[in-house]
Design an enzyme around this catalytic site. Structure first.
Site, PDB file in Angstrom:
ATOM      1  N   THR A  22       0.821  -1.211   0.000  1.00  0.00           N
ATOM      2  CA  THR A  22       0.000   0.000   0.000  1.00  0.00           C
ATOM      3  C   THR A  22       0.855   1.261   0.000  1.00  0.00           C
ATOM      4  OG1 THR A  22      -1.732  -1.182   1.178  1.00  0.00           O
ATOM      5  CG2 THR A  22      -1.859   1.205   1.224  1.00  0.00           C
ATOM      6  N   ARG A  36       1.599  -0.408  -7.961  1.00  0.00           N
ATOM      7  CA  ARG A  36       1.908   0.744  -7.105  1.00  0.00           C
ATOM      8  C   ARG A  36       3.377   1.144  -7.197  1.00  0.00           C
ATOM      9  NH1 ARG A  36      -1.784  -1.663  -2.304  1.00  0.00           N
ATOM     10  NH2 ARG A  36      -3.737  -0.668  -2.889  1.00  0.00           N
ATOM     11  N   ASN A  46      -2.266   6.005  -4.784  1.00  0.00           N
ATOM     12  CA  ASN A  46      -1.438   4.847  -5.106  1.00  0.00           C
ATOM     13  C   ASN A  46      -1.950   4.049  -6.298  1.00  0.00           C
ATOM     14  OD1 ASN A  46      -3.508   3.265  -4.051  1.00  0.00           O
ATOM     15  ND2 ASN A  46      -2.482   2.922  -2.105  1.00  0.00           N
ATOM     16  N   HIS A  49      -6.932   0.003  -5.891  1.00  0.00           N
ATOM     17  CA  HIS A  49      -7.510  -0.465  -4.632  1.00  0.00           C
ATOM     18  C   HIS A  49      -7.875  -1.931  -4.791  1.00  0.00           C
ATOM     19  CE1 HIS A  49      -9.857  -0.798  -0.986  1.00  0.00           C
ATOM     20  NE2 HIS A  49     -10.810  -1.352  -1.710  1.00  0.00           N
TER      21      HIS A  49
END
Length: 106
Positions: A22, A36, A46, A49
């Site tokens: 994350t 990412r 980022n 999801h």
């Protein structure tokens, strides 16, 4: 923005692996080829999801796709998908399981 439902026994684990950590700085250092790692800007921007569990996925699917009937999917469509009875619709950007002969769609 695009939202998708990924169907696979290990969808959550596999998608989270493709996304990478994350925290973008961590993704760049430990998984630079992840989504990412390659495209994330900040921890709040980022690029992607993904649900962190099957339970979260069910809640998020219900939010983003209120017309999707998860129970019907598992009972009717998913077994036919496993048998290779699905086609990809380029126009709708989705895999579809054709209606069985002699049945009508609602």
């Amino acid at each position: 923005m695009r939202a998708y439902i990924l169907a696979h026994e290990d969808a959550v684990v596999r998608w989270r692996s493709l996304m990478g950590p994350t925290r973008v700085s961590r993704a760049r250092n430990t998984a630079p080829d992840s989504i990412r790692g390659a495209y994330g800007l900040t921890d709040t921007r980022n690029t992607t999801h993904g649900s962190d569990s099957a339970a979260s996925a069910s809640e998020e699917i219900a939010f983003f796709f209120p017309e999707f009937d998860e129970r019907r999917w598992y009972q009717e469509d998913e077994p036919r998908l496993r048998c290779g009875q699905a086609r990809y619709s380029v126009e709708e950007r989705v895999h579809q399981v054709p209606e069985e002969e002699g049945t009508e769609s609602a």
